[in-house]
Design a protein around this motif. Structure first.
Motif, PDB file in Angstrom:
ATOM      1  N   ALA A   1       0.820  -1.198   0.000  1.00 14.27           N
ATOM      2  CA  ALA A   1       0.000   0.000   0.000  1.00 14.27           C
ATOM      3  C   ALA A   1       0.861   1.258   0.000  1.00 14.27           C
ATOM      4  CB  ALA A   1      -0.930  -0.010   1.213  1.00 14.27           C
ATOM      5  N   MET A   2       1.950   1.249   0.810  1.00 12.33           N
ATOM      6  CA  MET A   2       2.832   2.411   0.833  1.00 12.33           C
ATOM      7  C   MET A   2       3.490   2.630  -0.518  1.00 12.33           C
ATOM      8  SD  MET A   2       2.659   3.915   3.733  1.00 12.33           S
ATOM      9  CE  MET A   2       4.087   4.971   3.499  1.00 12.33           C
ATOM     10  N   ARG A   3       3.852   1.563  -1.154  1.00 11.36           N
ATOM     11  CA  ARG A   3       4.482   1.687  -2.461  1.00 11.36           C
ATOM     12  C   ARG A   3       3.519   2.288  -3.486  1.00 11.36           C
ATOM     13  NH1 ARG A   3       6.717  -2.775  -2.184  1.00 11.36           N
ATOM     14  NH2 ARG A   3       5.081  -4.059  -3.147  1.00 11.36           N
ATOM     15  N   ARG A   4       2.254   1.876  -3.432  1.00 15.33           N
ATOM     16  CA  ARG A   4       1.274   2.427  -4.374  1.00 15.33           C
ATOM     17  C   ARG A   4       1.058   3.916  -4.125  1.00 15.33           C
ATOM     18  NH1 ARG A   4      -1.282  -2.591  -3.274  1.00 15.33           N
ATOM     19  NH2 ARG A   4      -2.674  -1.589  -1.739  1.00 15.33           N
ATOM     20  N   ILE A   5       0.999   4.304  -2.843  1.00 13.30           N
ATOM     21  CA  ILE A   5       0.767   5.718  -2.524  1.00 13.30           C
ATOM     22  C   ILE A   5       1.958   6.573  -2.953  1.00 13.30           C
ATOM     23  CG2 ILE A   5       0.492   7.349  -0.623  1.00 13.30           C
ATOM     24  CD1 ILE A   5      -1.092   5.181   0.858  1.00 13.30           C
ATOM     25  N   LEU A   6       3.169   6.136  -2.645  1.00 13.03           N
ATOM     26  CA  LEU A   6       4.355   6.938  -2.944  1.00 13.03           C
ATOM     27  C   LEU A   6       4.642   6.975  -4.436  1.00 13.03           C
ATOM     28  CD1 LEU A   6       6.648   5.771   0.005  1.00 13.03           C
ATOM     29  CD2 LEU A   6       5.397   7.931  -0.206  1.00 13.03           C
ATOM     30  N   ALA A   7       4.283   5.897  -5.133  1.00 13.00           N
ATOM     31  CA  ALA A   7       4.565   5.852  -6.572  1.00 13.00           C
ATOM     32  C   ALA A   7       3.478   6.500  -7.412  1.00 13.00           C
ATOM     33  CB  ALA A   7       4.738   4.392  -6.999  1.00 13.00           C
ATOM     34  N   ALA A   8       2.354   6.828  -6.792  1.00 13.60           N
ATOM     35  CA  ALA A   8       1.259   7.433  -7.562  1.00 13.60           C
ATOM     36  C   ALA A   8       1.683   8.793  -8.089  1.00 13.60           C
ATOM     37  CB  ALA A   8       0.026   7.565  -6.687  1.00 13.60           C
ATOM     38  N   PRO A   9       1.294   9.133  -9.321  1.00 15.60           N
ATOM     39  CA  PRO A   9       1.737  10.408  -9.902  1.00 15.60           C
ATOM     40  C   PRO A   9       1.023  11.618  -9.318  1.00 15.60           C
ATOM     41  CG  PRO A   9       0.296   9.253 -11.428  1.00 15.60           C
ATOM     42  CD  PRO A   9       0.535   8.308 -10.274  1.00 15.60           C
ATOM     43  N   GLY A  10      -0.195  11.483  -8.844  1.00 15.14           N
ATOM     44  CA  GLY A  10      -0.960  12.635  -8.362  1.00 15.14           C
ATOM     45  C   GLY A  10      -0.775  12.867  -6.888  1.00 15.14           C
ATOM     46  N   PRO A  11      -1.274  14.011  -6.385  1.00 17.61           N
ATOM     47  CA  PRO A  11      -1.131  14.340  -4.963  1.00 17.61           C
ATOM     48  C   PRO A  11      -2.163  13.645  -4.082  1.00 17.61           C
ATOM     49  CG  PRO A  11      -2.218  16.121  -6.089  1.00 17.61           C
ATOM     50  CD  PRO A  11      -1.861  15.139  -7.159  1.00 17.61           C
ATOM     51  N   SER A  12      -3.154  12.993  -4.649  1.00 18.82           N
ATOM     52  CA  SER A  12      -4.188  12.310  -3.849  1.00 18.82           C
ATOM     53  C   SER A  12      -4.745  11.162  -4.654  1.00 18.82           C
ATOM     54  CB  SER A  12      -5.296  13.289  -3.459  1.00 18.82           C
ATOM     55  OG  SER A  12      -5.954  13.772  -4.629  1.00 18.82           O
TER      56      SER A  12
ATOM     57  N   ALA B   1      -7.883  -3.015   5.755  1.00 18.32           N
ATOM     58  CA  ALA B   1      -8.810  -2.253   6.603  1.00 18.32           C
ATOM     59  C   ALA B   1      -9.859  -1.505   5.796  1.00 18.32           C
ATOM     60  CB  ALA B   1      -8.035  -1.271   7.460  1.00 18.32           C
ATOM     61  N   GLY B   2      -9.897  -1.759   4.488  1.00 23.09           N
ATOM     62  CA  GLY B   2     -10.844  -1.068   3.638  1.00 23.09           C
ATOM     63  C   GLY B   2     -10.156  -0.048   2.759  1.00 23.09           C
ATOM     64  N   GLU B   3     -10.972   0.660   2.009  1.00 24.27           N
ATOM     65  CA  GLU B   3     -10.411   1.646   1.092  1.00 24.27           C
ATOM     66  C   GLU B   3      -9.796   2.808   1.858  1.00 24.27           C
ATOM     67  OE1 GLU B   3     -12.031   3.176  -3.065  1.00 24.27           O
ATOM     68  OE2 GLU B   3     -12.978   4.230  -1.399  1.00 24.27           O
ATOM     69  N   ILE B   4      -8.624   3.271   1.346  1.00 21.34           N
ATOM     70  CA  ILE B   4      -7.921   4.400   1.962  1.00 21.34           C
ATOM     71  C   ILE B   4      -8.001   5.578   1.007  1.00 21.34           C
ATOM     72  CG2 ILE B   4      -5.714   5.245   2.819  1.00 21.34           C
ATOM     73  CD1 ILE B   4      -4.930   2.352   3.388  1.00 21.34           C
ATOM     74  N   ARG B   5      -8.444   6.721   1.527  1.00 18.45           N
ATOM     75  CA  ARG B   5      -8.355   7.976   0.777  1.00 18.45           C
ATOM     76  C   ARG B   5      -7.071   8.680   1.269  1.00 18.45           C
ATOM     77  NH1 ARG B   5     -13.639   8.772  -1.147  1.00 18.45           N
ATOM     78  NH2 ARG B   5     -14.454   6.647  -1.394  1.00 18.45           N
ATOM     79  N   TRP B   6      -6.216   9.046   0.385  1.00 20.96           N
ATOM     80  CA  TRP B   6      -4.928   9.581   0.799  1.00 20.96           C
ATOM     81  C   TRP B   6      -4.578  10.844   0.037  1.00 20.96           C
ATOM     82  CZ3 TRP B   6      -1.575  10.085  -3.211  1.00 20.96           C
ATOM     83  CH2 TRP B   6      -1.772   9.262  -4.323  1.00 20.96           C
ATOM     84  N   ALA B   7      -3.653  11.576   0.640  1.00 18.74           N
ATOM     85  CA  ALA B   7      -3.040  12.741  -0.008  1.00 18.74           C
ATOM     86  C   ALA B   7      -1.573  12.783   0.444  1.00 18.74           C
ATOM     87  CB  ALA B   7      -3.768  14.014   0.377  1.00 18.74           C
ATOM     88  N   LYS B   8      -0.712  13.334  -0.384  1.00 17.39           N
ATOM     89  CA  LYS B   8       0.726  13.392  -0.045  1.00 17.39           C
ATOM     90  C   LYS B   8       1.286  14.735  -0.505  1.00 17.39           C
ATOM     91  CE  LYS B   8       2.160  11.099  -4.342  1.00 17.39           C
ATOM     92  NZ  LYS B   8       2.914   9.988  -4.948  1.00 17.39           N
ATOM     93  N   ILE B   9       2.309  15.169   0.274  1.00 14.21           N
ATOM     94  CA  ILE B   9       2.986  16.424  -0.038  1.00 14.21           C
ATOM     95  C   ILE B   9       4.489  16.196   0.143  1.00 14.21           C
ATOM     96  CG2 ILE B   9       3.243  18.861   0.554  1.00 14.21           C
ATOM     97  CD1 ILE B   9       0.441  18.700   1.784  1.00 14.21           C
ATOM     98  N   GLU B  10       5.239  16.532  -0.876  1.00 13.48           N
ATOM     99  CA  GLU B  10       6.697  16.393  -0.798  1.00 13.48           C
ATOM    100  C   GLU B  10       7.314  17.703  -0.329  1.00 13.48           C
ATOM    101  OE1 GLU B  10       8.333  15.036  -4.430  1.00 13.48           O
ATOM    102  OE2 GLU B  10       7.412  13.045  -4.321  1.00 13.48           O
ATOM    103  N   THR B  11       8.319  17.570   0.577  1.00  9.50           N
ATOM    104  CA  THR B  11       9.024  18.748   1.070  1.00  9.50           C
ATOM    105  C   THR B  11      10.107  19.157   0.080  1.00  9.50           C
ATOM    106  OG1 THR B  11      10.622  17.388   2.275  1.00  9.50           O
ATOM    107  CG2 THR B  11       8.602  18.037   3.442  1.00  9.50           C
ATOM    108  N   ALA B  12      10.505  20.430   0.164  1.00  9.83           N
ATOM    109  CA  ALA B  12      11.551  20.927  -0.708  1.00  9.83           C
ATOM    110  C   ALA B  12      12.926  20.687  -0.063  1.00  9.83           C
ATOM    111  CB  ALA B  12      11.347  22.411  -0.967  1.00  9.83           C
TER     112      ALA B  12
END
Length: 475
Positions: free
Chosen positions: A123-134, A141-152
């Motif tokens: 799951a972590m790999r799918r989230i980090l490798a996804a091209p979009g921010p969410s 545990a069921g479907e996860i809705r996620w968002a990610k922000i990369e630091t500079a």
């Protein structure tokens, strides 16, 4: 011989109403439940999106404006930034906040989360490798809705916001199930109330059905009490009116049969007796045939009069039209003068038009004139006239005969009734003349009145509405 078809089971109107009520209520409640579920699901989806956006904005604001509490300067270490931010956040029960360093090290809050996402490498790999921010990703545990922000910076890290939405969906489903249970109870209560109400509403209908099943030709006196001022009450009232018409029709039929049997029995007996006693003498045979012919003619007149009285019960007994009273009176006077050698006098004549049946009026006045001829002699005076005002049209016949005895003034209008004073001629009629005149007057909505004192002649007056509000006719 064909076999009788089996009778289809009868489903009462009360049960059909209840079934339709249950179906309509069930469809309505089901539609409401589905609509509520759709609204709640949409709210959950919207809340999850707003939560992710809010957490993302707070992190971006902290990354751009926050200061390291140890140095008092802006953060230059992504790990220190993520650690400090995570310590200051209070995540929801279904929310998980993670920091992922460039080397794969994960920084998390010191609390029990809804799911150990950091241990789910796939799951972590799918989230980090996804091209979009969410986005969305499945998990045990069921479907996860996620968002990610990369630091500079030279060593970028990723702030991950995960929201486990399944529990919200489960709460929505639980709420819908509760609504379904409440709706089922409401449906049962509504069905019970509908059964009681429909029973009260349809009670007159059941009473009509039972009354119709119990009514016979010999018992038409029963009526349904009308207690409701609605369509069902109108049904009961209409049914009662139908019974009134049937009662009158059967009464007319019985009276016709009784009258015919009573009045025809005598001429039939006379005819049979003379025929049985008739010998071979030509003169005797001629006399017998004359008597038989007279009795048969009288029987024919009686039958015609009875049929006319039976027809008087029909709505089309009178056919109203506007006619000039002057011409109608003149025609009647010309016809009655041929009834006998009397001193005929045109006593008055109305001017104007009246809405009457000219044939029935002529028939009634001629019958009154015929009665006057029977109770007067040659040279006696018989006056015929008419008068007209704004409301009434009157036609009368007055004679100078013996008049009508006081005790007979009401009875002579009944069928087969004869006045006690027979006048100057023997009684020849069946006693139906005045009954016919009364029926004609009633057909016009009018009356017949008797005037004159006993011993000073009699005056019969036909009093009719000028507008012709006759039975079965519209004014």
């Amino acid at each position: 011989m064909t076999a009788d078809r089996p009778r289809r089971p009868v489903v009462s109107a009360r049960l059909r109403i209840l079934l339709w009520l249950i179906v309509v209520m069930a469809v309505a409640m089901g539609s409401v439940a589905l609509a509520v579920r759709a609204i709640l699901i949409a709210e959950v989806e919207n809340d999850s999106v707003q939560l992710l956006e809010q957490e993302a904005r707070e992190f971006e604001q902290f990354a751009s404006e926050g200061l390291d509490p140890d140095t008092g300067r802006k953060f230059d270490d992504p790990g220190r930034l993520l650690y400090t931010h995570l310590r200051r956040q209070h995540a929801d029960d279904d929310e998980l906040l993670l920091g992922v360093m460039a080397d794969g090290r994960i920084i998390r809050q010191d609390r029990e989360g809804p799911y150990d996402l950091q241990d789910d490498a796939a799951a972590m790999r799918r989230i980090l490798a996804a091209p979009g921010p969410s986005g969305r990703t499945p998990s045990p545990a069921g479907e996860i809705r996620w968002a990610k922000i990369e630091t500079a910076g030279a060593r970028p890290a990723t702030f991950v916001i995960a929201y486990f939405i399944e529990r919200d969906f489960a709460e929505v489903d639980q709420m819908v199930r509760v609504m379904g249970g409440v709706s089922a109870l409401a449906l049962l209560g509504g069905a019970g109330i509908g059964w009681i109400v429909s029973g009260r509403i349809l009670a007159p209908v059941r009473l009509v059905r039972r009354t119709a099943a119990e009514i016979t030709e010999q018992d038409l006196a029963r009526r349904i009490p009308v207690q409701q001022r609605d369509d069902v009450g109108e049904l009961a009232a209409t049914f009662n009116a139908m019974l009134d018409r049937l009662d009158r029709a059967f009464a007319t039929q019985r009276r016709f049969v009784d009258d015919a049997g009573h009045e025809l029995r005598t001429p039939i007996t006379i005819v049979r007796g003379h025929l049985e006693l008739m010998g071979d003498d030509p003169a005797e045979r001629e006399e017998t045939m004359r008597l038989v012919s007279d009795e048969l003619d009288r029987m024919s007149r009686i039958v015609e009069d009875l049929l006319l009285l039976a027809k008087a019960e029909r709505p089309d007994f009178v056919q109203l039209q506007w006619v000039p009273v002057t011409e109608l009176t003149s025609d009647i006077y010309a016809k009655v003068r041929a009834l006998g050698d009397r001193e005929w006098v045109l006593d008055g004549i109305g001017e104007g038009e009246a809405r009457v049946d000219p044939q029935r009026v002529t028939q009634a006045v001629v019958q009154l004139a015929h009665n006057a001829v029977q109770h007067t002699g040659p040279g006696d005076t018989v006056r015929v006239g008419s008068a007209l005002d704004d409301e009434r049209a009157r036609f009368w016949v007055a004679d100078s005969g013996p008049g009508v005895r006081p005790e007979d003034r009401e009875r002579i209008f009944d069928r087969f009734a004869h006045g006690g004073a027979a006048g100057r001629r023997p009684r020849t009629g069946a006693g139906l003349g005045l009954a016919i005149v009364t029926a004609i007057a009633a057909g016009h909505g009018g009356t017949v009145r008797l005037g004159g004192e006993y011993g000073q002649g009699a005056t019969f007056e036909l009093d009719l509405p000028r507008a012709g509000r006759g039975k079965g006719q519209q004014p």
